[in-house]
Design a protein around this motif. Structure first.
Motif, PDB file in Angstrom:
ATOM      1  N   ASP A   1      43.491  36.740  45.172  1.00  0.00           N
ATOM      2  CA  ASP A   1      44.460  37.569  44.458  1.00  0.00           C
ATOM      3  C   ASP A   1      43.999  39.023  44.453  1.00  0.00           C
ATOM      4  O   ASP A   1      43.128  39.399  43.668  1.00  0.00           O
ATOM      5  N   GLU A   2      44.568  39.826  45.321  1.00  0.00           N
ATOM      6  CA  GLU A   2      44.205  41.249  45.456  1.00  0.00           C
ATOM      7  C   GLU A   2      42.682  41.453  45.467  1.00  0.00           C
ATOM      8  O   GLU A   2      42.146  42.241  44.667  1.00  0.00           O
TER       9      GLU A   2
ATOM     10  N   SER B   1      50.660  36.652  41.310  1.00  0.00           N
ATOM     11  CA  SER B   1      49.500  36.018  40.668  1.00  0.00           C
ATOM     12  C   SER B   1      49.901  34.688  40.030  1.00  0.00           C
ATOM     13  O   SER B   1      49.141  33.719  40.066  1.00  0.00           O
TER      14      SER B   1
END
Ligand SMILES: Nc1ncnc2c1ncn2[C@@H]1O[C@H](COP(=O)(O)OP(=O)(O)OP(=O)(O)O)[C@@H](O)[C@H]1O
Ligand SMILES: [Mg+2]
Length: 227
Positions: free
Chosen positions: A156-157, A51
Motif C-alpha cells: 500500500d503506497e 487501501s
C-alpha cells in the motif's frame, strides 16, 4: 476486458462490496483478477477505496458481499513501515514473522538470511530498526514477507515516504522478486511513473473498478485527465 481465469489467478475477486455503515458504501461490486506471477498496480484518487480493497484482500476487513481468493501465504507492506516493524533489530523482525511456522532455529536463520540477501540487507542484520532509513525499513518489511515464502505480496503506497532514488530502487526490487520468485504482487500508488514496472493496472473510481489493463494506456488516460 477479459479477466484472468480463477484457476490461474494469484488474486481473484468477484462482486466485492464493502460498507462502513448502511449509508456508507466504500466499494461496490468490484471484480478483478491478477494472473499468478504478475505485478499489477492499483490507482485511484484519495479516498477512492484502494487501501480498503487491500485490507479486504489481506483479510484485515470482512467484505459486505462478494468473494476473495488469494494464493497463500500473503505478505503485506504498509505505507508507513513504523506501523509494521515490531522487533528491535532487522534480523529479529524478519524472524518474527516465521515464529508460527514451526521451523527449527537453523531453518529460521537460513530463511532470514536468504530473504535479507534478496533485499540487499544482509550486512544490516544486527542493526536496530530505529537506525534505518525509510527505504531500508521498507526492504525489511518486504524481507519479512518473502521469508514466509509468500505467494502474494500486497503493498500500500510503499514508496510514499521515500526519496526518488529509494522509490526507484524499491519498485525495481519488487519487479525482480516477482520475476525471480513468481510472486503475484499488487501495488497501490499515486505515482504514474511507477507504471513502467508493472504488467497491468486497475483504476478505482466511484467504488468500482472503472478501468483496467495496459499500464501505459491507463497512464496516458490519467495524464490527459489531469489539468
Ligand atoms: N477506519 C475507517 N473508518 C471509517 N471510514 C474509513 C476508515 N478508513 C477509511 N475510511 C473511508 O473509506 C473511504 C476509502 O478510504 P481508503 O483509505 O480506502 O482510500 P484510499 O483510496 O486508500 O485513499 P488514499 O489514496 O488517500 O490512501 C474514505 O472515504 C475514507 O474516509
Ligand atoms: Mg490509501
Amino acid at each position: 476486458m477479459a479477466i484472468a481465469a480463477r484457476e490461474t489467478a494469484g488474486i481473484w475477486v468477484e462482486g466485492l462490496s464493502f460498507a462502513r455503515s448502511p449509508e456508507r458504501l466504500i466499494l461496490s461490486d468490484c471484480s478483478l483478477a491478477v494472473p499468478q506471477g504478475e505485478f499489477w498496480m492499483l490507482l485511484g484518487d484519495n479516498g477512492s477505496g484502494k487501501s480498503t480493497l487491500l485490507q479486504l484482500l489481506a483479510g484485515l476487513l470482512t467484505p459486505t458481499a462478494g468473494t476473495v481468493l488469494l494464493r497463500q501465504p500473503v505478505g503485506f507492506v504498509f505505507q508507513n513501515p513504523d506501523r509494521q516493524l515490531v522487533m528491535p533489530t532487522v534480523g529479529a523482525d524478519v524472524a518474527f514473522g516465521l515464529a508460527e511456522l514451526g521451523l527449527s532455529s537453523s531453518q529460521t536463520r537460513s530463511r532470514v538470511r536468504q530473504a535479507l540477501a534478496e533485499v540487499n540487507l544482509l550486512d544490516l542484520e544486527r542493526r536496530p530498526i530505529y537506525a534505518l532509513s525509510g527505504g531500508q525499513k521498507q526492504r525489511v518489511a518486504i524481507a519479512g514477507a518473502i521469508a514466509t515464502d509468500c505467494e502474494v505480496l500486497l503493498l500500500d503506497e510503499p514508496t510514499a515516504l521515500l526519496d526518488p532514488d529509494s522509490q526507484r530502487d524499491l519498485v525495481e526490487r519488487v519487479r525482480r522478486l516477482v520475476n525471480d520468485r513468481g510472486i503475484t504482487a499488487l501495488w497501490v500508488t499515486h505515482r504514474l511513473g511507477e507504471l513502467d514496472y508493472c504488467d497491468g493496472a486497475f483504476l478505482i473510481e466511484g467504488g468500482q473498478v472503472a478501468d483496467s489493463g495496459n499500464p501505459q494506456r491507463l497512464r496516458a488516460k490519467l495524464m490527459a485527465a489531469t489539468p
